[in-house]
Motif scaffolding. Structure first.
Motif, PDB file in Angstrom:
ATOM      1  N   GLU A 156      34.288  18.652  49.252  1.00  0.00           N
ATOM      2  CA  GLU A 156      33.759  16.984  48.380  1.00  0.00           C
ATOM      3  C   GLU A 156      33.453  15.884  49.028  1.00  0.00           C
ATOM      4  N   LEU A 157      34.702  15.832  50.226  1.00  0.00           N
ATOM      5  CA  LEU A 157      34.864  14.939  51.498  1.00  0.00           C
ATOM      6  C   LEU A 157      33.231  15.139  52.018  1.00  0.00           C
ATOM      7  N   MET A 158      33.367  15.967  52.458  1.00  0.00           N
ATOM      8  CA  MET A 158      32.476  16.071  53.592  1.00  0.00           C
ATOM      9  C   MET A 158      30.740  16.679  52.984  1.00  0.00           C
ATOM     10  N   ALA A 159      30.494  17.098  52.077  1.00  0.00           N
ATOM     11  CA  ALA A 159      29.309  16.906  51.178  1.00  0.00           C
ATOM     12  C   ALA A 159      28.408  15.729  50.811  1.00  0.00           C
ATOM     13  N   ASP A 160      29.381  15.196  50.438  1.00  0.00           N
ATOM     14  CA  ASP A 160      28.798  13.542  50.320  1.00  0.00           C
ATOM     15  C   ASP A 160      28.925  12.253  51.652  1.00  0.00           C
ATOM     16  N   HIS A 161      29.161  12.931  52.765  1.00  0.00           N
ATOM     17  CA  HIS A 161      29.386  13.001  54.148  1.00  0.00           C
ATOM     18  C   HIS A 161      27.683  13.008  54.376  1.00  0.00           C
ATOM     19  N   LEU A 162      27.310  14.242  54.148  1.00  0.00           N
ATOM     20  CA  LEU A 162      25.517  15.567  54.267  1.00  0.00           C
ATOM     21  C   LEU A 162      25.124  14.618  53.737  1.00  0.00           C
ATOM     22  N   ILE A 163      24.893  14.547  52.474  1.00  0.00           N
ATOM     23  CA  ILE A 163      23.561  14.062  51.493  1.00  0.00           C
ATOM     24  C   ILE A 163      23.620  12.876  51.901  1.00  0.00           C
ATOM     25  N   GLU A 164      24.896  11.402  52.294  1.00  0.00           N
ATOM     26  CA  GLU A 164      24.474  10.753  52.877  1.00  0.00           C
ATOM     27  C   GLU A 164      23.733  10.063  54.121  1.00  0.00           C
ATOM     28  N   ASN A 165      23.122  11.514  55.038  1.00  0.00           N
ATOM     29  CA  ASN A 165      22.990  11.679  55.705  1.00  0.00           C
ATOM     30  C   ASN A 165      21.822  11.961  55.789  1.00  0.00           C
TER      31      ASN A 165
END
Length: 290
Positions: free
Chosen positions: A264-273
């Motif tokens: 979840e944290l990695m997905a959120d990070h990638l979405i933010e990018n």
């Protein structure tokens, strides 16, 4: 023109995939002889046909003609106005065997091997292995229900994203088997396990109580930062090489706490990018008590 070649193991779910492709506006042809694919595309290009999105299913059912798929694929790659992609669908040997036994359907190669499904599946895998290497998209359906498979396909092709990288971020539990569709697998079993905390055991990494616990440790924070650095470095390289789909898998013991937290944290990070991201938690409902 978009052309999607759908192929893979018999019994892996290609029919379900073709149903979805038709639903989202693709002109679909099932079990077409490979040599005719180029001819059909030429027909559409030369006419004033409004057909500009095509999905064709090609597999071992075409017999000896199946080997011609490579020549057709190479020919179509030279068409500047046709975007050709290959979607490969598969499931592991035991799952395919179980599906054939449950449905009592004959494997396309059943007669060739006198009804021995084991040998038929092994032979088919050898014949398809080279095609798997050139695939732009790959879906492993061993742990999918029909509805889950259809949802994955919708997320891949519902929008025109042929020129962008789709990143699938998933969690899984090692005790249920390693994710075979992953390009990169991250093992987070080295971190403190919320399973041993009574008030957290029945919660998942989707909930703040579990996520806060997992990330309360310095080693979790450092590990996540290092993973972000690695993935942020790798993604542009994959994009440069023309990769269409990247699958990142995070695994813990049961697939409910640490792996979901990191996914979840990695997905959120990638979405933010600005990346297009799919989330999938494979084992979140395993052993769930209702």
């Amino acid at each position: 023109m978009q052309l999607l070649i759908v192929t893979g193991m018999s019994g892996s779910g290609k029919s379900s995939v073709m149903d979805v492709m038709e639903d989202i506006g693709f002109y679909c042809i099932d079990n077409i002889p490979p040599k005719l694919i180029t001819q059909f595309v030429d027909l559409c290009r030369q006419s004033e046909s409004e057909i500009n999105k095509i999905a064709v299913a090609v597999d071992i059912r075409t017999g000896d003609m199946f080997t011609e798929i490579f020549r057709s694929w190479q020919d179509l790659k030279h068409y500047s106005d046709v975007d050709v992609k290959v979607l490969f669908i598969e499931a592991n040997h035991d799952v395919l065997l179980k599906r054939y036994k449950e449905t009592r359907r004959k494997h396309p190669l059943s007669e060739k091997f006198n009804g021995n499904i084991h040998e038929a599946i092994n032979y088919e895998w050898v014949q398809l292995s080279q095609l798997r290497e050139i695939a732009d998209y790959y879906i492993e359906t061993s742990n999918f229900t029909a509805s889950q498979l259809k949802e994955q396909v919708r997320e891949l092709f519902l929008e025109n994203s042929s020129d962008s990288l789709i990143i699938k971020v998933m969690s899984f539990g090692f005790k249920y088997g390693v994710s075979t569709e992953a390009d990169l697998v991250f093992d987070v079993r080295c971190l403190p396990n919320p399973h041993y905390i009574d008030e957290l055991r029945n919660h998942t990494g989707l909930e703040s109580c579990v996520r806060d616990y997992v990330m309360s440790f310095e080693q979790s924070q450092v590990l996540f930062e290092k993973m972000k650095d690695l993935i942020d470095y790798l993604i542009p390289l994959y994009v440069h090489e023309g990769k269409s789909q990247l699958v990142l898998s995070f695994g813990c013991t049961g697939g409910k706490h640490r792996s979901i937290t990191f996914a979840e944290l990695m997905a959120d990070h990638l979405i933010e990018n600005g990346y297009k991201v799919q989330k999938y938690h494979r084992d979140i409902t395993k052993d769930k008590k209702f």
